[in-house]
Design a protein around this motif. Structure first.
Motif, PDB file in Angstrom:
ATOM      1  N   PRO A  34       3.420   9.017   5.082  1.00  0.00           N
ATOM      2  CA  PRO A  34       4.099  10.302   5.302  1.00  0.00           C
ATOM      3  C   PRO A  34       5.467  10.197   5.977  1.00  0.00           C
ATOM      4  O   PRO A  34       6.363  10.963   5.661  1.00  0.00           O
ATOM      5  CB  PRO A  34       3.127  11.083   6.186  1.00  0.00           C
ATOM      6  N   HIS A  35       5.656   9.253   6.868  1.00  0.00           N
ATOM      7  CA  HIS A  35       6.939   9.161   7.591  1.00  0.00           C
ATOM      8  C   HIS A  35       8.077   8.654   6.710  1.00  0.00           C
ATOM      9  O   HIS A  35       9.242   8.747   7.095  1.00  0.00           O
ATOM     10  CB  HIS A  35       6.807   8.282   8.845  1.00  0.00           C
ATOM     11  N   SER A  36       7.765   8.133   5.515  1.00  0.00           N
ATOM     12  CA  SER A  36       8.838   7.632   4.649  1.00  0.00           C
ATOM     13  C   SER A  36       8.862   8.334   3.290  1.00  0.00           C
ATOM     14  O   SER A  36       9.365   7.785   2.315  1.00  0.00           O
ATOM     15  CB  SER A  36       8.707   6.119   4.471  1.00  0.00           C
ATOM     16  N   VAL A  37       8.339   9.548   3.221  1.00  0.00           N
ATOM     17  CA  VAL A  37       8.349  10.317   1.976  1.00  0.00           C
ATOM     18  C   VAL A  37       9.793  10.649   1.606  1.00  0.00           C
ATOM     19  O   VAL A  37      10.599  11.008   2.456  1.00  0.00           O
ATOM     20  CB  VAL A  37       7.526  11.616   2.121  1.00  0.00           C
ATOM     21  N   GLY A  38      10.115  10.486   0.327  1.00  0.00           N
ATOM     22  CA  GLY A  38      11.454  10.849  -0.145  1.00  0.00           C
ATOM     23  C   GLY A  38      11.948   9.902  -1.209  1.00  0.00           C
ATOM     24  O   GLY A  38      11.205   9.063  -1.725  1.00  0.00           O
ATOM     25  N   HIS A  81       0.791  -1.233   0.000  1.00  0.00           N
ATOM     26  CA  HIS A  81       0.000   0.000   0.000  1.00  0.00           C
ATOM     27  C   HIS A  81       0.824   1.284   0.000  1.00  0.00           C
ATOM     28  O   HIS A  81       0.265   2.364   0.198  1.00  0.00           O
ATOM     29  CB  HIS A  81      -1.012   0.028   1.147  1.00  0.00           C
ATOM     30  N   ASP A  82       2.133   1.203  -0.206  1.00  0.00           N
ATOM     31  CA  ASP A  82       2.925   2.427  -0.372  1.00  0.00           C
ATOM     32  C   ASP A  82       2.548   3.073  -1.701  1.00  0.00           C
ATOM     33  O   ASP A  82       2.244   2.384  -2.678  1.00  0.00           O
ATOM     34  CB  ASP A  82       4.430   2.119  -0.393  1.00  0.00           C
ATOM     35  N   VAL A  83       2.563   4.394  -1.743  1.00  0.00           N
ATOM     36  CA  VAL A  83       2.294   5.133  -2.975  1.00  0.00           C
ATOM     37  C   VAL A  83       3.616   5.721  -3.454  1.00  0.00           C
ATOM     38  O   VAL A  83       4.325   6.373  -2.685  1.00  0.00           O
ATOM     39  CB  VAL A  83       1.258   6.253  -2.756  1.00  0.00           C
ATOM     40  N   VAL A  84       3.937   5.467  -4.722  1.00  0.00           N
ATOM     41  CA  VAL A  84       5.187   5.966  -5.303  1.00  0.00           C
ATOM     42  C   VAL A  84       4.872   6.759  -6.564  1.00  0.00           C
ATOM     43  O   VAL A  84       3.785   6.634  -7.140  1.00  0.00           O
ATOM     44  CB  VAL A  84       6.157   4.805  -5.629  1.00  0.00           C
ATOM     45  N   LEU A 140      10.241   8.464  -6.359  1.00  0.00           N
ATOM     46  CA  LEU A 140       9.832   8.996  -5.054  1.00  0.00           C
ATOM     47  C   LEU A 140       8.824   8.097  -4.375  1.00  0.00           C
ATOM     48  O   LEU A 140       7.949   7.536  -5.032  1.00  0.00           O
ATOM     49  CB  LEU A 140       9.163  10.364  -5.218  1.00  0.00           C
ATOM     50  N   LYS A 141       8.952   8.010  -3.055  1.00  0.00           N
ATOM     51  CA  LYS A 141       7.909   7.373  -2.256  1.00  0.00           C
ATOM     52  C   LYS A 141       7.098   8.508  -1.653  1.00  0.00           C
ATOM     53  O   LYS A 141       7.656   9.429  -1.056  1.00  0.00           O
ATOM     54  CB  LYS A 141       8.497   6.496  -1.166  1.00  0.00           C
ATOM     55  N   LEU A 142       5.778   8.474  -1.840  1.00  0.00           N
ATOM     56  CA  LEU A 142       4.913   9.563  -1.394  1.00  0.00           C
ATOM     57  C   LEU A 142       4.057   9.210  -0.180  1.00  0.00           C
ATOM     58  O   LEU A 142       3.526  10.100   0.474  1.00  0.00           O
ATOM     59  CB  LEU A 142       4.002   9.994  -2.548  1.00  0.00           C
ATOM     60  N   TRP A 143       3.881   7.927   0.077  1.00  0.00           N
ATOM     61  CA  TRP A 143       3.045   7.496   1.192  1.00  0.00           C
ATOM     62  C   TRP A 143       3.610   6.214   1.747  1.00  0.00           C
ATOM     63  O   TRP A 143       4.041   5.382   0.960  1.00  0.00           O
ATOM     64  CB  TRP A 143       1.604   7.271   0.717  1.00  0.00           C
TER      65      TRP A 143
END
Length: 167
Positions: A148-152, A48-51, A143-146
């Motif tokens: 929030p704690h791992s954005v970058g 479920h990570d958003v990139v 980029l990882k967008l979701w």
């Protein structure tokens, strides 16, 4: 009165068509947002990570070893896969699975890439279906967008030592 309504409807349809074309071109040639599912890229990308996957690198043939890409599945064209590029055409890659006793090496053929998940024990990848045609790559994950704690930007592969160089 009906001519005025007709004019407004046509104007609305015109704007809708224009914005649809702009959105299509943006998602087709610039990039897209992708929700990843499955454990194959853990710990780098979890379920479920958003990139954000940019497409310019693919069009400019700038995909490199270590990049994470979104590609069409070689088994199911309706499904996308998210894997790391381990080898490019002409590279020699180790093809043994986690339970294999003997390690073998394969040369990646012209116009293909070798893709593997970061979670080698739980990934269906080129070790199962072989080299993937470059044309199936849809974009490079930048980029990882979701959440929030791992954005970058994304980190290096936990299996970085497995990426072999051309000899």
């Amino acid at each position: 009165m009906s001519a005025r309504l007709y004019s407004k409807v046509l104007g609305f349809l015109g704007y809708t068509l224009q914005y649809s074309c702009i959105a299509h071109c943006t998602f087709e040639y610039v990039g897209e947002f992708v929700v990843c599912s499955g454990p194959s890229m853990e710990p780098t990308i979890t379920n479920h990570d958003v990139v954000f996957s940019e497409r310019l690198s693919r069009h400019l043939y700038r995909i490199e070893k270590g990049d994470i890409v979104i590609a069409k599945s070689p088994f199911d064209p309706n499904m996308n896969i998210c894997k790391r590029v381990i080898g490019l055409e002409g590279d020699k890659v180790c093809t043994s699975g986690p339970s294999d006793t003997f390690k073998t090496h394969t040369f990646v053929p012209r116009g293909h890439v070798w893709l593997e998940g970061d979670n080698l024990q739980n990934s269906t990848d080129s070790r199962s279906y072989g080299p993937v045609p470059y044309g199936l790559i849809r974009g490079r994950v930048c980029l990882k967008l979701w959440p929030p704690h791992s954005v970058g930007t994304l980190t290096e592969s936990p299996n970085a030592g497995r990426i072999l160089r051309t000899e």
